[in-house]
Design a protein around this motif. Structure first.
Motif, mmCIF file in Angstrom:
data_model
loop_
_atom_site.group_PDB
_atom_site.id
_atom_site.type_symbol
_atom_site.label_atom_id
_atom_site.label_comp_id
_atom_site.label_asym_id
_atom_site.label_seq_id
_atom_site.Cartn_x
_atom_site.Cartn_y
_atom_site.Cartn_z
ATOM 1 N N GLN A 143 54.620 -22.073 4.674
ATOM 2 C CA GLN A 143 54.475 -21.264 3.469
ATOM 3 C C GLN A 143 53.023 -21.126 3.033
ATOM 4 O OE1 GLN A 143 57.078 -22.704 0.386
ATOM 5 N NE2 GLN A 143 58.934 -21.971 1.423
ATOM 6 N N GLY A 144 52.195 -22.098 3.386
ATOM 7 C CA GLY A 144 50.778 -21.984 3.072
ATOM 8 C C GLY A 144 50.218 -23.226 2.412
ATOM 9 N N VAL A 145 49.010 -23.596 2.816
ATOM 10 C CA VAL A 145 48.286 -24.709 2.216
ATOM 11 C C VAL A 145 46.924 -24.207 1.757
ATOM 12 C CG1 VAL A 145 49.453 -26.485 3.573
ATOM 13 C CG2 VAL A 145 47.365 -25.424 4.459
ATOM 14 N N ALA A 146 46.325 -24.917 0.810
ATOM 15 C CA ALA A 146 45.031 -24.512 0.262
ATOM 16 C C ALA A 146 43.899 -25.145 1.058
ATOM 17 C CB ALA A 146 44.945 -24.910 -1.208
ATOM 18 N N LEU A 147 42.972 -24.318 1.530
ATOM 19 C CA LEU A 147 41.768 -24.778 2.202
ATOM 20 C C LEU A 147 40.544 -24.376 1.379
ATOM 21 C CD1 LEU A 147 42.580 -23.777 5.907
ATOM 22 C CD2 LEU A 147 43.035 -25.956 4.755
ATOM 23 N N ASP A 148 39.385 -24.908 1.742
ATOM 24 C CA ASP A 148 38.165 -24.610 0.993
ATOM 25 C C ASP A 148 37.817 -23.125 1.016
ATOM 26 O OD1 ASP A 148 37.906 -27.282 0.436
ATOM 27 O OD2 ASP A 148 36.524 -27.678 2.103
ATOM 28 N N GLY A 193 40.055 -20.625 1.326
ATOM 29 C CA GLY A 193 41.211 -19.811 0.994
ATOM 30 C C GLY A 193 42.504 -20.351 1.579
ATOM 31 N N PRO A 194 43.647 -19.821 1.145
ATOM 32 C CA PRO A 194 44.938 -20.301 1.658
ATOM 33 C C PRO A 194 45.121 -19.954 3.125
ATOM 34 C CG PRO A 194 45.240 -18.358 0.299
ATOM 35 C CD PRO A 194 43.800 -18.741 0.155
ATOM 36 N N ALA A 195 45.952 -20.747 3.799
ATOM 37 C CA ALA A 195 46.248 -20.522 5.218
ATOM 38 C C ALA A 195 47.673 -20.946 5.488
ATOM 39 C CB ALA A 195 45.280 -21.296 6.106
ATOM 40 N N ARG A 196 48.299 -20.249 6.442
ATOM 41 C CA ARG A 196 49.683 -20.555 6.797
ATOM 42 C C ARG A 196 49.911 -20.253 8.266
ATOM 43 N NH1 ARG A 196 52.678 -15.862 7.277
ATOM 44 N NH2 ARG A 196 54.598 -17.081 7.225
ATOM 45 N N PHE A 197 50.916 -20.936 8.832
ATOM 46 C CA PHE A 197 51.333 -20.645 10.200
ATOM 47 C C PHE A 197 52.435 -19.602 10.165
ATOM 48 C CE2 PHE A 197 50.009 -25.212 11.119
ATOM 49 C CZ PHE A 197 48.819 -24.830 11.729
ATOM 50 N N ASP A 198 52.374 -18.636 11.089
ATOM 51 C CA ASP A 198 53.466 -17.677 11.226
ATOM 52 C C ASP A 198 54.720 -18.371 11.738
ATOM 53 O OD1 ASP A 198 52.479 -14.476 11.186
ATOM 54 O OD2 ASP A 198 50.918 -15.984 11.351
ATOM 55 N N SER A 199 54.515 -19.401 12.559
ATOM 56 C CA SER A 199 55.645 -20.201 13.033
ATOM 57 C C SER A 199 55.134 -21.581 13.403
ATOM 58 C CB SER A 199 56.327 -19.544 14.234
ATOM 59 O OG SER A 199 55.464 -19.531 15.356
ATOM 60 N N ILE A 200 56.001 -22.569 13.266
ATOM 61 C CA ILE A 200 55.707 -23.933 13.680
ATOM 62 C C ILE A 200 57.015 -24.554 14.145
ATOM 63 C CG2 ILE A 200 55.856 -24.684 11.261
ATOM 64 C CD1 ILE A 200 53.974 -27.024 12.045
ATOM 65 N N SER A 201 57.000 -25.136 15.334
ATOM 66 C CA SER A 201 58.230 -25.699 15.895
ATOM 67 C C SER A 201 57.891 -26.940 16.707
ATOM 68 C CB SER A 201 58.936 -24.671 16.786
ATOM 69 O OG SER A 201 58.082 -24.232 17.820
ATOM 70 N N PRO A 202 58.827 -27.908 16.772
ATOM 71 C CA PRO A 202 58.589 -29.130 17.561
ATOM 72 C C PRO A 202 58.437 -28.804 19.037
ATOM 73 C CG PRO A 202 60.426 -29.417 16.037
ATOM 74 C CD PRO A 202 60.100 -27.957 16.045
#
Length: 283
Positions: free
Chosen positions: A188-193, A195-204
């Protein structure tokens, strides 16, 4: 009264002109090249991406016929162009771009020179006449995996331009298994210095014990972005590899430090390829 004309024998058979012989009038067989914008011709000639060539023009590094070049200037085959005081060879005809797939090991810099003498990715690449290799994107010193190089500024510009949102896929090894909440936040997104960033997908992606692998996809390439996203949640990345850039995957048979050149038709196809299409390097 005129005497009748003597009958002629059969005409001698003419040998076809050798195919290697050039036409007598080359000016008629090929249309004259039209004047084009300087930064576009420089990029096609393998001197850098369009954005890099625009910056070189603005900084005063380009001269055309002895005069300082300006943005928007058009040049033709009769013009003399110099970069940093050195004459350059310009290509006005479209041709199939060359493209290399390189398996970057961790511990190499993506730069042409390093004042400290550390190894660079360019140390292992073949030399190219009349131009130089352009890195499409970057990987930091401790990150390995797929890295692309081309001699075409047009191709480099297409794959690097932020508006195209080309997908980057990475294999990430972390210490410990991620919780559902951590997976949700990374998606969904995390805050970085910066600006925000997010993965389009993340899977094991498997793993055992304290080491766990995850496959992540994002559409931008900020500095150390993948590492910083995990670090924002207190997660340590122990290994990071890029396995795909746009439509190109890292071939499983390509060892670290090795490169493989795509066929010209495959490299040219990339200029028209829509993001999301995937094919493997031949050979």
């Amino acid at each position: 009264m005129r005497s009748p004309r003597p009958l002629r024998g059969p005409s001698p058979i003419r040998r076809p002109r050798p195919t290697s012989q050039r036409p007598r009038n080359t000016a008629r067989s090929r249309p004259a090249a039209r004047a084009e914008r300087l930064h576009k011709v420089l990029a096609r000639s393998g001197l850098g991406s369009r954005r890099e060539m625009e910056a070189a023009i603005v900084s005063g590094r380009l001269r055309v016929n002895g005069a300082r070049a300006a943005l928007g200037l058009r040049v033709g085959p009769a013009d003399h162009v110099a970069l940093d005081g050195h004459p350059v060879f310009l290509r006005f005809e479209e041709r199939a771009p060359r493209l290399l797939i390189y398996h970057k090991p961790a511990g190499e810099l993506v730069t042409t020179r390093d004042p400290s003498g550390r190894p660079t990715v360019f140390d292992n690449l073949p030399r190219i006449r009349g131009g130089h290799w352009i890195a499409i994107g970057r990987l930091d010193f401790n990150t390995g995996g797929l890295l692309l190089f081309t001699d075409s500024g047009e191709l480099a510009n297409r794959l690097m331009h932020p508006s195209n949102e080309i997908e980057r896929e990475y294999a990430v090894r972390v210490r410990g298994e991620l919780s559902r909440e951590q997976l949700r936040r990374l998606a969904q997104g995390v805050a970085l210095d910066d600006g925000p960033a997010r993965f389009d997908s993340i899977s094991p992606g498997g793993g055992s014990g304290s080491n766990r692998w995850y496959q992540v996809v994002l559409r931008e390439g900020r500095n150390r972005e993948v590492r910083r996203m995990f670090e924002s949640l207190g997660i340590t990345v122990s290994r990071l590899m890029r396995v795909r850039f746009g439509p190109i995957r890292l071939p499983p048979h390509l060892r670290r430090g090795q490169w493989r050149e795509l066929e010209p038709k495959e490299a040219a196809w990339l200029l028209e390829a829509a993001p999301g299409k995937t094919f493997r390097c031949s050979g």
